[in-house]
Scaffold this active site. Structure first.
Site, PDB file in Angstrom:
ATOM      1  N   HIS A  49      12.524  -2.759  -1.641  1.00  0.00           N
ATOM      2  CA  HIS A  49      11.962  -2.743  -2.990  1.00  0.00           C
ATOM      3  C   HIS A  49      12.723  -3.734  -3.867  1.00  0.00           C
ATOM      4  CE1 HIS A  49       9.875  -1.208  -6.446  1.00  0.00           C
ATOM      5  NE2 HIS A  49      11.037  -1.226  -7.085  1.00  0.00           N
ATOM      6  N   ASN A  70      11.549   0.798   3.800  1.00  0.00           N
ATOM      7  CA  ASN A  70      10.879  -0.125   2.866  1.00  0.00           C
ATOM      8  C   ASN A  70      11.927  -0.929   2.113  1.00  0.00           C
ATOM      9  OD1 ASN A  70       8.734  -1.224   1.299  1.00  0.00           O
ATOM     10  ND2 ASN A  70       9.245   0.166  -0.371  1.00  0.00           N
ATOM     11  N   ARG A 125       0.846  -1.202   0.000  1.00  0.00           N
ATOM     12  CA  ARG A 125       0.000   0.000   0.000  1.00  0.00           C
ATOM     13  C   ARG A 125       0.872   1.238   0.000  1.00  0.00           C
ATOM     14  NH1 ARG A 125      -5.290  -1.390  -1.069  1.00  0.00           N
ATOM     15  NH2 ARG A 125      -5.651  -3.426  -0.146  1.00  0.00           N
TER      16      ARG A 125
HETATM   17  C1  GRF Z   1       9.553  -8.613  -1.677  1.00  0.00           C
HETATM   18  O1  GRF Z   1      10.065  -8.938  -2.955  1.00  0.00           O
HETATM   19  C2  GRF Z   1       9.713  -7.144  -1.394  1.00  0.00           C
HETATM   20  O2  GRF Z   1      10.851  -6.586  -2.001  1.00  0.00           O
HETATM   21  C3  GRF Z   1       8.480  -6.552  -2.012  1.00  0.00           C
HETATM   22  O3  GRF Z   1       7.454  -7.500  -1.755  1.00  0.00           O
HETATM   23  C4  GRF Z   1       8.036  -8.796  -1.607  1.00  0.00           C
HETATM   24  C5  GRF Z   1       7.584  -9.294  -0.276  1.00  0.00           C
HETATM   25  O4  GRF Z   1       7.921 -10.625  -0.063  1.00  0.00           O
HETATM   26  N1  GRF Z   1       8.226  -5.238  -1.488  1.00  0.00           N
HETATM   27  P1  GRF Z   1       7.686 -11.281   1.362  1.00  0.00           P
HETATM   28  O5  GRF Z   1       6.224 -11.048   1.759  1.00  0.00           O
HETATM   29  O6  GRF Z   1       8.633 -10.640   2.341  1.00  0.00           O
HETATM   30  O7  GRF Z   1       7.965 -12.737   1.160  1.00  0.00           O
END
Ligand code: GRF
Length: 276
Positions: free
Chosen positions: A160, A158, A137
């Protein structure tokens, strides 16, 4: 001398929570001087909630889908909280061009309605750092300002799945792979008012080789994420992160301003393997 208190970390997730698991493991194994004080999700199906419960971490759900649907049906009833200012949110956001666009206004107001519930759910759990671990979100200035409250370094991180500033958005590995990049990677950054635009704390890169598929790139990427995120949180816990505003004069009289993260070297004691 008093031992420093572990960093109190709150985590927000939307899905499987493998990054959450990496953080919980790092804490348990003593690699991260932190304590996870809550895990919140935007949907009750988020599998990561189970991982949190298995470690005895309190959880909550703020049902974004329902809140946004309520807002779409009847904005006056689900209207943003009384302390929400559309003008302020519009002026601060850097989500997309076209401030004043009614869709942007609606977006900001409806998210603030959900974010007010999120803030209320977090209130019982004091925290130092809020970690987004696959929280799908966008957070608006309404929420960000209330969490940061002017703190430096900022208080929201965060991860990414791409080497920012390339490929912001929801499918970093997919975008990287389909573009034909020869290198992929992941980025940990502080959250600012744009989408995946905040100051970068750490990155890891790896080659995309002949024979790699989107699936193998995703898997390799996640393995890098699981190492990078605890490392970045550790830097925060050790007080080694601060932000700095840099101004660059570019050819043609252009001026570029950018906030960057400066990482302080480890204290000699920490470098020798003692506590930081
Ligand atoms: C990860 O690839 C992260 O970079 C992205 O969403 C994914 C989350 O994976 N923002 P998880 O829920 O931690 O397995």
């Amino acid at each position: 001398m008093l031992e420093p208190q572990p960093l109190r970390v709150g985590v927000l997730i939307s899905g499987g929570g493998t990054n959450l698991q990496a953080i919980l493991d790092a804490v348990r194994e003593g690699r991260l001087p932190a304590r996870v004080v809550f895990v919140g999700a935007d949907n009750a199906e988020a599998k990561g909630l189970e991982r949190a419960r298995a470690c005895g971490v309190p959880t909550f759900v703020v049902p974004y889908r329902e809140i946004l649907a309520r807002f779409a049906e009847d904005p006056p009833r689900a209207f943003p909280p009384p302390d929400f200012s559309l003008a302020a949110a519009r002026a601060r956001q850097r989500l997309r061009p076209g401030a004043g666009d009614p869709h942007l206004d609606r977006f900001l107001a409806s998210r603030a309605a959900a974010e007010a519930e999120l803030l209320a759910a977090m209130r019982p759990y004091p925290f130092d750092l809020l970690v987004l671990a696959g929280f799908m979100r966008v957070l608006t200035p309404y929420f960000i300002d209330r969490v940061n409250a002017g703190a430096d370094p900022p208080r929201i991180m965060n991860i990414h799945p791409a080497l920012l500033p390339a490929f912001p958005g929801t499918d970093g590995y997919g975008d990287t792979f389909r573009y034909g990049c020869k290198v992929a990677g992941c980025t940990v950054h502080f959250v600012d008012y744009g989408e995946d635009t905040g100051p970068i704390i750490g990155q890891r890169a790896f080659p995309i080789e002949e024979g790699d598929t989107l699936e193998t790139v995703r898997r390799k990427g996640l393995e890098h994420e699981w190492r990078l995120y605890p490392e970045c949180i550790r830097l925060y816990a050790e007080g080694r992160l601060r932000t700095e505003r840099r101004v660059y004069e570019l050819p043609g009289g252009r001026r570029l301003e950018r906030t960057v993260v400066v990482v302080a070297p480890a204290s000699p004691r920490a470098a020798e393997g003692g506590a930081g």
